[in-house]
Design an enzyme around this catalytic site. Structure first.
Site, mmCIF file in Angstrom:
data_model
loop_
_atom_site.group_PDB
_atom_site.id
_atom_site.type_symbol
_atom_site.label_atom_id
_atom_site.label_comp_id
_atom_site.label_asym_id
_atom_site.label_seq_id
_atom_site.Cartn_x
_atom_site.Cartn_y
_atom_site.Cartn_z
ATOM 1 C CG ASP A 1 -17.977 -15.506 7.973
ATOM 2 O OD1 ASP A 1 -17.088 -14.796 7.467
ATOM 3 O OD2 ASP A 1 -18.623 -15.174 8.987
ATOM 4 C CD GLU B 1 -16.235 -12.360 4.805
ATOM 5 O OE1 GLU B 1 -15.628 -11.631 5.607
ATOM 6 O OE2 GLU B 1 -17.424 -12.702 4.932
ATOM 7 C CG ASP C 1 -19.852 -16.321 12.922
ATOM 8 O OD1 ASP C 1 -19.188 -15.395 12.422
ATOM 9 O OD2 ASP C 1 -19.954 -16.502 14.146
#
EC number: 3.1.21.10
Length: 182
Positions: free
Chosen positions: A7, A69, A141
């Protein structure tokens, strides 16, 4: 198969490592890489911290595949550009580590993990905790990174099967022209 989820973020990048055996998911590790060691205005220094951190995580946990992501377009274009550069440093580190990289949007990850794309961060954390049978909630996160790994564990396998079927179908189709076998 071992999956590394990333992420990306310029200040904090989450990572999560999950082992997949059939339909069984096992938690391996998760955490964050923080760029607070570099001055706020030192973009190249922060990108190097991310690159080195992702490279170290990949070397330590030896994943088979990574997933990152996809950056969304933010209201602030400058923030979007900075996030894109952080993401680029992460993807470059993964590719330099010779890992195949899959990409998913936050909406896809939330839909796969929680069941709907508008899920709150707390819902993602709770579902990741449940799916991986963790004793406590992972940080936001790290939870997103683990969610990306879980998404790839489910969607990636289906996409691979679909790709194989499509590839096989194309090969079979290409063997015939005008009704004759070549």
């Amino acid at each position: 198969m071992r999956i590394l989820g990333i992420d990306p973020g310029l200040q904090t990048t989450g990572f999560g490592v999950v082992d997949v055996d059939g339909h069984h998911l096992s938690y391996v590790a998760s955490g964050t890489i923080r760029t607070t060691g570099a001055a706020l205005g030192d973009l190249p220094g922060r990108l190097k911290i991310l690159f080195d951190g992702i490279t170290e995580v990949a070397a330590r946990y030896q994943p088979d595949v990574a997933t990152v992501e996809i950056v969304f377009v933010n209201v602030n274009p400058q923030s979007t550009l900075l996030l894109g550069q952080a993401r680029g440093a992460c993807v470059t580190a993964l590719v330099a580590s010779r890992l195949p990289v899959a990409e998913y949007t936050a909406l896809q990850m939330k839909k796969a993990v929680v069941g709907h794309g508008r899920a709150a961060k707390s819902q993602v954390q709770e579902m990741v905790r449940r799916l991986l049978q963790l004793p406590g909630l992972p940080g936001t996160d790290a939870a997103d990174a683990l969610g990306l790994a879980i998404t790839h564990a489910h969607a990636g396998a289906a996409m691979a099967r679909l790709g194989e079927a499509t590839s096989l179908n194309r090969r079979q189709h290409a063997m015939y022209r005008s009704g004759r076998a070549l």
